[in-house]
Design an enzyme around this catalytic site. Structure first.
Site, PDB file in Angstrom:
ATOM      1  N   CYS A 117       0.843  -1.210   0.000  1.00  0.00           N
ATOM      2  CA  CYS A 117       0.000   0.000   0.000  1.00  0.00           C
ATOM      3  C   CYS A 117       0.873   1.254   0.000  1.00  0.00           C
ATOM      4  O   CYS A 117       0.657   2.177  -0.795  1.00  0.00           O
ATOM      5  CB  CYS A 117      -0.939  -0.022   1.217  1.00  0.00           C
ATOM      6  SG  CYS A 117      -2.121   1.321   1.229  1.00  0.00           S
ATOM      7  N   CYS A 118       1.892   1.309   0.878  1.00  0.00           N
ATOM      8  CA  CYS A 118       2.812   2.463   0.893  1.00  0.00           C
ATOM      9  C   CYS A 118       3.529   2.580  -0.450  1.00  0.00           C
ATOM     10  O   CYS A 118       3.765   3.677  -0.937  1.00  0.00           O
ATOM     11  CB  CYS A 118       3.850   2.323   2.011  1.00  0.00           C
ATOM     12  SG  CYS A 118       3.246   2.699   3.666  1.00  0.00           S
ATOM     13  N   CYS A 200      -1.033   8.826   7.058  1.00  0.00           N
ATOM     14  CA  CYS A 200      -2.389   8.464   6.639  1.00  0.00           C
ATOM     15  C   CYS A 200      -3.258   8.192   7.875  1.00  0.00           C
ATOM     16  O   CYS A 200      -2.795   7.621   8.867  1.00  0.00           O
ATOM     17  CB  CYS A 200      -2.355   7.216   5.770  1.00  0.00           C
ATOM     18  SG  CYS A 200      -1.539   7.443   4.193  1.00  0.00           S
ATOM     19  N   CYS A 228       8.226   4.202   6.085  1.00  0.00           N
ATOM     20  CA  CYS A 228       7.430   3.684   4.986  1.00  0.00           C
ATOM     21  C   CYS A 228       8.280   3.494   3.750  1.00  0.00           C
ATOM     22  O   CYS A 228       7.770   3.097   2.705  1.00  0.00           O
ATOM     23  CB  CYS A 228       6.266   4.606   4.691  1.00  0.00           C
ATOM     24  SG  CYS A 228       6.788   6.279   4.369  1.00  0.00           S
TER      25      CYS A 228
HETATM   26 FE1  SF4 Z   1      -1.370   2.801   2.895  1.00  0.00          FE
HETATM   27 FE2  SF4 Z   1      -0.962   5.248   3.886  1.00  0.00          FE
HETATM   28 FE3  SF4 Z   1      -1.194   3.197   5.532  1.00  0.00          FE
HETATM   29 FE4  SF4 Z   1       0.987   3.409   3.943  1.00  0.00          FE
HETATM   30  S1  SF4 Z   1       0.440   4.793   5.610  1.00  0.00           S
HETATM   31  S2  SF4 Z   1      -0.226   1.559   4.406  1.00  0.00           S
HETATM   32  S3  SF4 Z   1       0.054   4.389   2.147  1.00  0.00           S
HETATM   33  S4  SF4 Z   1      -2.806   3.960   4.147  1.00  0.00           S
END
Ligand code: SF4
Length: 233
Positions: A117-118, A200, A228
């Site tokens: 996702c990141c 996020c 991240c």
């Molecule tokens: Fe996804 Fe943002 Fe969580 Fe990373 S920080 S896993 S981009 S929702």
């Protein structure tokens, strides 16, 4: 460290942050970029750039999962300084594939899913933003984490093939707060509610007194995996 980065380090030695930013902007026209996520360190640098009309592109990674408070301070900053903040969005095909296959909250299921996702929401857009640039400005401070403590204020970024400069690397949190107060800079009000580090919404929680700066990020994971992938030492 590349010889270019070594030269930059020598050039910037002893300069205050604004003078250092102005020098870099003059020497790397059109190839210097600042990433903001609207935390208070970033707001300090945004103020330095905008108030002094420095020709540095300011951008943010719009992951689609930010806090309402973050959108508010983003908008307020654009209104106040009357300057653009460029948003980079995830690649829609990659995002659709992931969400359609795994649902919108797959990052809670495993470290691999969280990194995926990141990767889609942050790393791929970051690479697009940085492409073709020579200098990347960030709001990193040494005292934020052990990983960050091990960095230097000027460093070569092998992955992205550019030099990174952290103008307030040696500032304390009190220095940051003082500067914000003195200059009446808009900031994310989540900081007043126990959020030292804001990312996020589904992946950030408030921290308790005495907890680490990054304790509220991906709190369900191993403590050693608190980056991240945007900034690694
Ligand atoms: Fe996804 Fe943002 Fe969580 Fe990373 S920080 S896993 S981009 S929702």
């Amino acid at each position: 460290m590349s010889s270019l980065t070594e030269n930059i380090k020598q050039q910037l030695a002893g300069l205050d942050p604004v003078s250092a930013l102005a020098l870099l902007a003059a020497e790397h026209p059109g190839k210097i970029i600042f990433s903001t996520s609207f935390g208070w360190e970033d707001q300090v640098i945004t103020h330095m750039v905008f108030k002094n009309n420095l020709p540095i592109k300011v951008f943010t990674l719009e992951t689609g999962r930010l806090f309402p408070e973050t959108y508010y301070v983003w908008n307020r900053t654009m209104e106040m300084y009357e300057k653009p903040i460029h948003a980079y969005y995830p690649n829609n095909q990659l995002l659709e594939q992931m969400v359609n296959a795994k649902g919108p909250n797959s990052f809670y299921d495993s470290v691999d899913n969280r990194k995926e996702c990141c990767g889609i929401r942050k790393i791929e857009p970051l690479k697009r933003a940085l492409a073709g640039n020579e200098i990347w400005i960030t709001g990193i401070r040494a005292e934020q984490s052990q990983n960050r403590h091990d960095m230097e204020d000027v460093e070569w970024d092998e992955q992205n093939n550019l030099t990174k400069f952290h103008p307030i690397f040696h500032w304390s949190l009190d220095d940051v707060k003082e500067y914000i107060k003195l200059n009446n800079i808009p900031y994310n009000t989540l900081h007043d509610r126990g959020f030292p580090s804001i990312g996020c919404q589904p992946c950030t929680r408030a921290v308790r007194e005495g907890e680490d700066f990054r304790a509220g990020r991906w709190w369900w994971e191993d403590q050693d995996k608190k980056e991240c992938g945007l900034h690694t030492a």
